[in-house]
Scaffold this active site. Structure first.
Site, mmCIF file in Angstrom:
data_model
loop_
_atom_site.group_PDB
_atom_site.id
_atom_site.type_symbol
_atom_site.label_atom_id
_atom_site.label_comp_id
_atom_site.label_asym_id
_atom_site.label_seq_id
_atom_site.Cartn_x
_atom_site.Cartn_y
_atom_site.Cartn_z
ATOM 1 N NE ARG A 1 49.245 41.792 21.008
ATOM 2 C CZ ARG A 1 49.326 42.851 21.784
ATOM 3 N NH1 ARG A 1 48.505 43.864 21.591
ATOM 4 N NH2 ARG A 1 50.205 42.904 22.745
ATOM 5 C CE1 TYR B 1 50.035 36.952 25.183
ATOM 6 C CE2 TYR B 1 49.085 38.156 23.337
ATOM 7 C CZ TYR B 1 49.803 37.077 23.825
ATOM 8 O OH TYR B 1 50.280 36.143 22.958
ATOM 9 C CB CYS C 1 29.534 31.691 22.131
ATOM 10 S SG CYS C 1 28.385 32.050 20.816
ATOM 11 C CD GLU C 2 35.846 31.376 24.739
ATOM 12 O OE1 GLU C 2 36.436 31.813 25.748
ATOM 13 O OE2 GLU C 2 36.315 30.521 23.989
HETATM 14 N N1 LLP Z 1 62.871 36.641 19.157
HETATM 15 C C1 LLP Z 1 62.349 35.665 19.907
HETATM 16 C C2 LLP Z 1 63.181 34.514 20.261
HETATM 17 C C3 LLP Z 1 61.022 35.750 20.352
HETATM 18 O O1 LLP Z 1 60.516 34.788 21.111
HETATM 19 C C4 LLP Z 1 60.229 36.876 19.999
HETATM 20 C C5 LLP Z 1 58.835 36.991 20.428
HETATM 21 C C6 LLP Z 1 60.818 37.871 19.190
HETATM 22 C C7 LLP Z 1 62.151 37.730 18.800
HETATM 23 C C8 LLP Z 1 60.077 39.089 18.744
HETATM 24 O O2 LLP Z 1 59.709 39.894 19.807
HETATM 25 P P1 LLP Z 1 59.090 41.348 19.544
HETATM 26 O O3 LLP Z 1 60.165 42.204 18.968
HETATM 27 O O4 LLP Z 1 57.953 41.192 18.608
HETATM 28 O O5 LLP Z 1 58.660 41.804 20.875
HETATM 29 N N2 LLP Z 1 51.848 37.315 21.018
HETATM 30 C C9 LLP Z 1 52.401 38.276 21.962
HETATM 31 C C10 LLP Z 1 53.881 38.467 21.759
HETATM 32 C C11 LLP Z 1 54.681 37.192 21.851
HETATM 33 C C12 LLP Z 1 56.146 37.374 21.569
HETATM 34 C C13 LLP Z 1 56.849 36.057 21.482
HETATM 35 N N3 LLP Z 1 58.238 36.126 21.139
HETATM 36 C C14 LLP Z 1 51.625 39.578 21.855
HETATM 37 O O6 LLP Z 1 50.675 39.659 21.076
HETATM 38 O O7 LLP Z 1 51.914 40.523 22.566
#
Ligand code: LLP
Length: 426
Positions: free
Chosen positions: A317, A321, A349-350
């Site tokens: 993360r 991000y 190594c980055e």
């Molecule tokens: N529903 C759909 C259609 C989604 O695409 C997502 C997340 C969620 C629900 C759940 O969202 P949440 O409640 O967790 O915000 N890897 C990134 C976050 C990517 C989220 C993708 N979609 C991070 O580490 O911040």
């Protein structure tokens, strides 16, 4: 609130000292708290009680943390699952989540995945485009089934937060426009193998302001009313996930109560079953990543690197991000230790394998243990074996007990996954 706190000079998870887990399982290792997972799910679900909106389907977004024991912990609380691949549907089923509580979302579902979901009897497939509707209609007809769907709409709302996790603007790949939704809904209703059950949206992740959500949900309400004016039945309104969590040093997100009250206000009198897909707010603060300091590398010209045994392959993360994770030493810092400024890095190594720069921490040295907080969502789930570092293990704590719920593969196991091409065998 979570169940990680300092006691007797050490960081604990529920009734287990994290140092004991680090010693037994080794580092890096993810540790999750059952009580925190349960609490977050129930706080979200209970927030809707007494608001006159009925009992919503709370479909936990499996992608946030897809470990089977995590899913099973949530299933026992009545959670449904929001899934985005056949693998996730299979995980939800294996964890005991009934198909009647499984939603299948995602922009690019294959015919095979759709067939699997239809045969499983998932309660809702979120259709994101016309070609997908056509394909699903064909697949369901072939299987002799009638599949309930929601049309995923892209409400063209800017959710704030990091661009890589914003999904609700029209330039993002997700869902269809409102005009398209009207047309596709009518088409869906005309297809004998499709049951047009509702509409869905999800505008982004780590949202810390209710304003864009309110705007999107109000537009969704308008769509439901519009569809009904055109004579369509709309039974379900899926409002997605996205509610942020209080990462240290970040804007404080609205509490589930405030979120639910806003939803109730916007959807008042609409007579639909509401569905939500929260991921992060359930799992993030229920998990930490524990890592050991390999050494401190001080450059004569000034920078001081805290080199950890966890890398970007274990927690991506920050690299992906620019995410902020609080870092807490497992040994409780004494109030009088003056802070030291570190660049906290991993062994990969980055240059991107930098968790944070200029972080003030208590003095740390080789062998000390630290925890990355709020790492339970999109941590282990996004981990890899980049640099041939064996997949990070996961541990679940319940009270005084804990279990390894994903073991670290041995080097032999890691290598054995790759059969040598026959012509290369000695
Ligand atoms: N529903 C759909 C259609 C989604 O695409 C997502 C997340 C969620 C629900 C759940 O969202 P949440 O409640 O967790 O915000 N890897 C990134 C976050 C990517 C989220 C993708 N979609 C991070 O580490 O911040």
């Amino acid at each position: 609130m979570d169940h990680f706190d300092y006691r007797d000079g050490e960081l604990w998870c529920e009734g287990v000292a994290l140092s004991a887990i680090a010693k037994a399982v080794g580092t890096p290792v993810y540790v999750y708290s059952s009580a925190t997972l349960e609490r977050h799910f129930n706080v979200f679900q209970d927030a809707f009680k007494g608001l006159g909106v009925g009992e919503p389907l709370v479909a936990y977004a499996v992608k946030a943390n897809s470990n089977l024991s995590v899913l099973s912990t949530l299933a026992a609380q009545g959670a449904g699952a929001d899934t985005v691949s056949e693998g996730e549907v299979r995980r939800a089923l294996a964890a005991g989540i009934p198909p009647s509580r499984i939603v299948f979302s995602g922009v690019g579902k294959t015919a095979a995945e759709l067939a699997f979901a239809v045969q499983t009897g998932v309660c809702e497939i979120n259709v994101e485009s016309e070609p997908e509707l056509d394909l699903l209609a064909e697949v369901a007809a072939r299987l002799g089934k009638r599949q309930a769907i929601a049309i995923r709409v892209n409400p063209d709302v800017s959710a704030g937060g990091h661009a890589k996790i914003a999904t609700g603007k029209s330039e993002n790949k997700f869902g269809v426009s409102f005009a398209e939704a009207l047309r596709l809904y009518a088409k869906a209703e005309s297809l004998p193998s499709i049951h047009a059950a509702g509409v869905a949206c999800h505008i982004g992740s780590q949202i810390t302001d209710l304003t864009p959500m309110r705007e999107a949900f109000a537009k969704m309400r308008g769509l439901v009313e519009n569809l009904r004016q055109h004579g369509h039945r709309v039974e379900r309104l899926d409002l997605g996930g996205g509610l942020g969590v209080p990462y240290f040093n970040q804007p404080t997100p609205p509490a589930p109560d405030a979120f639910a009250a806003m939803v109730a206000e916007v959807t008042q009198g609409l007579d639909v079953q509401l569905a939500f897909e929260p991921g992060r707010m359930i799992a993030a603060n229920a998990g930490v990543l524990i890592s050991e300091v390999i050494h401190v590398h001080e450059r004569p010209e000034g920078r001081r690197f805290l080199v950890l045994d966890a890398g970007m392959n274990d927690l991506i993360r920050p690299a992906m991000y620019d995410a902020y994770h609080a870092i807490s030493p497992l040994k409780e810092p004494t109030g009088d230790a003056s802070l030291v400024t570190y660049d906290v890095v991993g062994p990969v190594c980055e240059t991107g394998d930098t968790f944070t720069r200029d972080r003030d921490l208590p003095p740390l040295g080789s062998g000390d243990l630290v925890a990355f907080l709020s790492a339970g969502a999109y941590g282990a789930a996004m981990s890899s074996e980049y640099n041939s570092r064996p997949l990070v293990p996961e541990v679940l704590v319940k009270g005084d007990d804990y279990a390894v719920i994903r073991p670290r593969p041995s080097y032999d196991e890691m290598l054995a996954r790759e059969p040598m091409a026959p012509w290369l065998k000695a």
